[in-house]
Design a protein around this motif. Sequence first.
Motif, PDB file in Angstrom:
ATOM      1  N   THR A   1       0.868  -1.032   0.113  1.00 44.94           N
ATOM      2  CA  THR A   1      -0.147   0.048   0.135  1.00 44.94           C
ATOM      3  C   THR A   1       0.987   1.202   0.062  1.00 44.94           C
ATOM      4  O   THR A   1       0.338   2.273   0.125  1.00 44.94           O
ATOM      5  CB  THR A   1      -0.984   0.039   1.140  1.00 44.94           C
ATOM      6  N   SER A   2       2.185   1.082  -0.136  1.00 39.47           N
ATOM      7  CA  SER A   2       2.925   2.273   0.042  1.00 39.47           C
ATOM      8  C   SER A   2       3.257   3.012  -1.298  1.00 39.47           C
ATOM      9  O   SER A   2       3.402   2.417  -2.381  1.00 39.47           O
ATOM     10  CB  SER A   2       4.382   1.784   0.529  1.00 39.47           C
ATOM     11  N   LYS A   3       2.676   4.309  -1.291  1.00 34.72           N
ATOM     12  CA  LYS A   3       2.693   5.213  -2.521  1.00 34.72           C
ATOM     13  C   LYS A   3       3.924   5.230  -3.293  1.00 34.72           C
ATOM     14  O   LYS A   3       4.098   5.278  -4.316  1.00 34.72           O
ATOM     15  CB  LYS A   3       2.040   6.413  -2.268  1.00 34.72           C
ATOM     16  N   ALA A   4       5.183   5.368  -2.388  1.00 39.34           N
ATOM     17  CA  ALA A   4       6.413   5.433  -2.917  1.00 39.34           C
ATOM     18  C   ALA A   4       6.876   4.259  -3.548  1.00 39.34           C
ATOM     19  O   ALA A   4       7.605   4.272  -4.735  1.00 39.34           O
ATOM     20  CB  ALA A   4       7.617   5.805  -1.773  1.00 39.34           C
ATOM     21  N   LEU A   5       6.359   2.951  -2.999  1.00 40.28           N
ATOM     22  CA  LEU A   5       6.759   1.888  -3.782  1.00 40.28           C
ATOM     23  C   LEU A   5       6.102   1.527  -4.942  1.00 40.28           C
ATOM     24  O   LEU A   5       6.453   1.311  -6.030  1.00 40.28           O
ATOM     25  CB  LEU A   5       6.398   0.476  -2.789  1.00 40.28           C
ATOM     26  N   VAL A   6       4.791   2.022  -4.985  1.00 40.46           N
ATOM     27  CA  VAL A   6       4.022   1.905  -6.221  1.00 40.46           C
ATOM     28  C   VAL A   6       4.413   2.655  -7.341  1.00 40.46           C
ATOM     29  O   VAL A   6       4.603   2.442  -8.664  1.00 40.46           O
ATOM     30  CB  VAL A   6       2.436   2.051  -5.913  1.00 40.46           C
ATOM     31  N   ASP A   7       4.615   3.946  -7.068  1.00 39.33           N
ATOM     32  CA  ASP A   7       5.242   5.049  -7.941  1.00 39.33           C
ATOM     33  C   ASP A   7       6.580   4.492  -8.555  1.00 39.33           C
ATOM     34  O   ASP A   7       6.726   4.407  -9.690  1.00 39.33           O
ATOM     35  CB  ASP A   7       5.352   6.322  -7.343  1.00 39.33           C
TER      36      ASP A   7
END
Length: 203
Positions: free
Chosen positions: A102-108
């Motif tokens: 759910t980490s936005k940094a990871l997804v981005d």
Amino acid sequence: MLKEVRPAIVIVVLLTAITGLAYPLAVTGIAEAVFPSQAQGSLIERDGKVVGSALIGQEFKGDQYFHGRPSATTAADPADSTKTVPAPYNAANSGGSNLGPTSKALVDRVKEDIDKLKAENASASVPADLVTTSASGLDPNISPDAAYFQVPRVAKARKMPEDAVRKLVTERIEGRLAGVLGEPRVNVLALNLALDEAASKTH
């Protein structure tokens, strides 16, 4: 009093000598005799120089080389020791990113990597290990699919036939341990060294 303390001192000294000196020396000696390469760190040499280890990945930049898995390892920031900066394949700080799904940094970051890879090879799906980090951050291997995915880019940069580069990948696929453990893999450093050697013969 001394009579009671002396046995304890003798036992401590004896156990220290056995477990701290004799045992490590014996294990090291056996390892050197039976598995000399592994005991020395599975080092890979080229022209008499150590260029890396088969057990620790390293960062390869440029289109002319195969790239390994992303690495999430860090190092102390030279400008501020209380902070860290990215340092791929830092063996002194092995570990994953600890970023959850759910980490936005990871997804981005994954989306950005996928877009870059699709720009390199739009005809194939992006292998998962080219956009995900390993738990150690030091993984020296990639899947055969990840290596084959990079063939068009490498061949174009090297001005080599794709079939020749694909053959190098196929020749360096390592199978499962004992035929059952792990997954087929390709060591990135070994593949890039073979690529350099093959490219030098064509020029």
